[in-house]
Design an enzyme around this catalytic site. Structure first.
Site, PDB file in Angstrom:
ATOM      1  NE  ARG A   1      58.646 106.556 -33.904  1.00 49.28           N
ATOM      2  CZ  ARG A   1      59.876 106.063 -33.862  1.00 49.28           C
ATOM      3  NH1 ARG A   1      60.806 106.581 -34.616  1.00 49.28           N
ATOM      4  NH2 ARG A   1      60.180 105.053 -33.058  1.00 49.28           N
TER       5      ARG A   1
ATOM      6  N   GLY B   1      62.973 108.003 -32.635  1.00 47.30           N
ATOM      7  CA  GLY B   1      63.241 107.147 -31.468  1.00 47.30           C
ATOM      8  C   GLY B   1      64.398 107.695 -30.638  1.00 47.30           C
TER       9      GLY B   1
ATOM     10  CG  ASP C   1      66.679 100.790 -35.830  1.00 50.92           C
ATOM     11  OD1 ASP C   1      66.593 100.203 -34.738  1.00 50.92           O
ATOM     12  OD2 ASP C   1      65.718 101.353 -36.379  1.00 50.92           O
TER      13      ASP C   1
ATOM     14  CG  ASP D   1      66.772 107.373 -42.895  1.00 51.35           C
ATOM     15  OD1 ASP D   1      66.036 107.142 -41.916  1.00 51.35           O
ATOM     16  OD2 ASP D   1      66.866 106.604 -43.868  1.00 51.35           O
TER      17      ASP D   1
ATOM     18  CG  ASP E   1      68.461 102.180 -39.919  1.00 54.63           C
ATOM     19  OD1 ASP E   1      68.849 103.195 -39.302  1.00 54.63           O
ATOM     20  OD2 ASP E   1      67.253 101.929 -40.118  1.00 54.63           O
TER      21      ASP E   1
ATOM     22  NE  ARG F   1      62.155 102.089 -37.708  1.00 56.11           N
ATOM     23  CZ  ARG F   1      61.033 102.575 -37.224  1.00 56.11           C
ATOM     24  NH1 ARG F   1      59.884 102.223 -37.742  1.00 56.11           N
ATOM     25  NH2 ARG F   1      61.030 103.415 -36.216  1.00 56.11           N
TER      26      ARG F   1
ATOM     27  CB  THR G   1      68.613 105.259 -35.219  1.00 56.50           C
ATOM     28  OG1 THR G   1      67.908 103.999 -35.215  1.00 56.50           O
ATOM     29  CG2 THR G   1      69.583 105.262 -36.388  1.00 56.50           C
TER      30      THR G   1
HETATM   31  O1  F6P Z   1      64.118 103.085 -34.811  1.00 57.46           O
HETATM   32  C1  F6P Z   1      64.324 102.715 -33.501  1.00 57.46           C
HETATM   33  C2  F6P Z   1      63.320 101.681 -33.061  1.00 57.46           C
HETATM   34  O2  F6P Z   1      63.605 101.349 -31.724  1.00 57.46           O
HETATM   35  C3  F6P Z   1      63.237 100.434 -33.943  1.00 57.46           C
HETATM   36  O3  F6P Z   1      64.266  99.511 -33.679  1.00 57.46           O
HETATM   37  C4  F6P Z   1      61.871  99.929 -33.596  1.00 57.46           C
HETATM   38  O4  F6P Z   1      61.340  99.134 -34.635  1.00 57.46           O
HETATM   39  C5  F6P Z   1      61.086 101.192 -33.412  1.00 57.46           C
HETATM   40  O5  F6P Z   1      62.022 102.221 -33.116  1.00 57.46           O
HETATM   41  C6  F6P Z   1      60.061 101.140 -32.320  1.00 57.46           C
HETATM   42  O6  F6P Z   1      59.353 102.325 -32.352  1.00 57.46           O
HETATM   43  P1  F6P Z   1      58.383 102.793 -31.188  1.00 57.46           P
HETATM   44  O7  F6P Z   1      59.220 103.246 -30.034  1.00 57.46           O
HETATM   45  O8  F6P Z   1      57.624 103.913 -31.799  1.00 57.46           O
HETATM   46  O9  F6P Z   1      57.554 101.617 -30.801  1.00 57.46           O
END
Ligand code: F6P
Length: 323
Positions: free
Chosen positions: A72, A11, A128, A103, A130, A172, A126
């Site tokens: 990703r 992300g 998050d 991670d 986390d 998340r 990130t």
């Molecule tokens: O890990 C970052 C994040 O924004 C999370 O908070 C969220 O759940 C996820 O990525 C969303 O992913 P995507 O952009 O693939 O929908």
């Protein structure tokens, strides 16, 4: 070899662009030749890699997202694609990488290092927040500020209409964004995946407050809780007796121009990451803990469950936030 590349994986976060800018500037100042890898590990596999100069990174410091893209990459999980990536790096004479990611991205890079001895510095990035071993991940401050601005605006309309608003944040499985936002926005309720809750515990209190003149409720809920935001809104309607709405903040939390803190942290992380590589560190994650930068090994960072800092929970306990 003097060639070094930067890649964004997973992300995107606001702060990646300042990191890319400083990567180029600092690498050049150290006599290194900087390269940009486009579209995450996909770009390593597809040889989407180009040499960079100051002009390639001018005018990006104020922009969210990442100029070089992110992804990703499923393909990077396969041995043959990692071999392809190694061949591409060899052809360009690159043996050092700065990786902005989470991670999962670091685990992929650690595997690549084991197989092919390409040194890397990981920079936790990130929203998050986390990642175990670091108190701060790039992008968090910008995301928190976007959430704060949204909650301040939602409060205006909530109070005008006498409504409860359930505002859903990203994160998340981690409730950090929701918790800090709930605290710093003076919300009444905050639900996060780390803390088990029972909504019925708040019924009497909230009903009493409503009867004594409270005009609105702000509830900040993390996307990782077991109930849906709609279920929480329905609870406000049915059990507390106040009209309610749900507002899912979604991907606006990942964009926006980076705050000063994220710009500065981007510079610091990158400089620390490059210094590590120049000083012989091969597979370290650059962490920021107890107000200091430090290098940690992948085993200290990945495969461990993140827990919310005790001090933050103590603030919650001493506040009016129900959590
Ligand atoms: O890990 C970052 C994040 O924004 C999370 O908070 C969220 O759940 C996820 O990525 C969303 O992913 P995507 O952009 O693939 O929908």
């Amino acid at each position: 070899m003097n060639n070094i590349a930067i890649v964004c994986s997973g992300g995107d976060v606001s702060g990646m662009n300042p990191a890319i800018k400083h990567f180029v500037e600092y690498a050049l100042s150290k006599g290194l030749t900087p390269y940009l890898v486009y579209d995450g590990y996909e770009g390593l596999i597809d040889n989407n890699i180009s040499k960079a100069n100051y002009s390639d990174v001018s005018g990006i410091i104020n922009r969210g997202g990442t100029k070089i893209g992110s992804a990703r990459s499923e393909r990077f999980l396969a041995v043959k694609h990692r071999q392809q990536a190694k061949d591409n790096l060899d052809a360009l004479g690159i043996d050092k990488l700065v990786v902005l990611g989470g991670d999962g991205s670091f685990r992929g890079m650690a595997k690549f290092y084991e197989e092919h001895n390409v040194a890397f510095s990981g920079i936790p990035s990130t929203i998050d927040n986390d990642i175990v071993g670091t108190d701060y991940c790039l992008g968090v401050d910008t995301a928190l500020n976007i959430i704060r601005t949204s909650l301040d605006a939602i409060r205006d309309t909530a109070s005008s209409f006498k409504r409860a608003f359930v505002v859903e944040t990203m994160g998340r499985d981690c409730g950090y964004l929701a918790l800090v936002s709930g605290l710093t926005s003076g919300a009444e309720l905050c639900l996060i995946p780390e803390t088990p809750y029972d909504l019925s515990n708040y019924e009497e209190k909230f009903k009493k407050e409503l009867a004594s003149g409270r005009r609105y409720f702000l509830a900040v809920v993390s996307e990782g809780i077991t109930d849906s935001s709609e279920t929480v809104a329905q609870w406000f309607e049915e059990k507390i007796g106040i009209e309610s709405r749900v507002s899912v903040l979604g991907h606006i939390q990942r964009g926006g121009n980076p705050t000063s803190r994220d710009r500065l942290m981007a510079y610091r992380f990158v400089q620390f990451g490059i210094d590590g590589l120049l000083n012989g560190k091969k597979d370290k994650i650059c962490c920021y803990s107890d107000s200091q930068f430090n290098y940690k090994s992948i085993s200290d960072v990945a495969h461990k469950k993140h827990v919310i800092e005790k001090g933050l929970m103590e603030l919650v306990e001493a506040s009016t936030l129900n959590c």
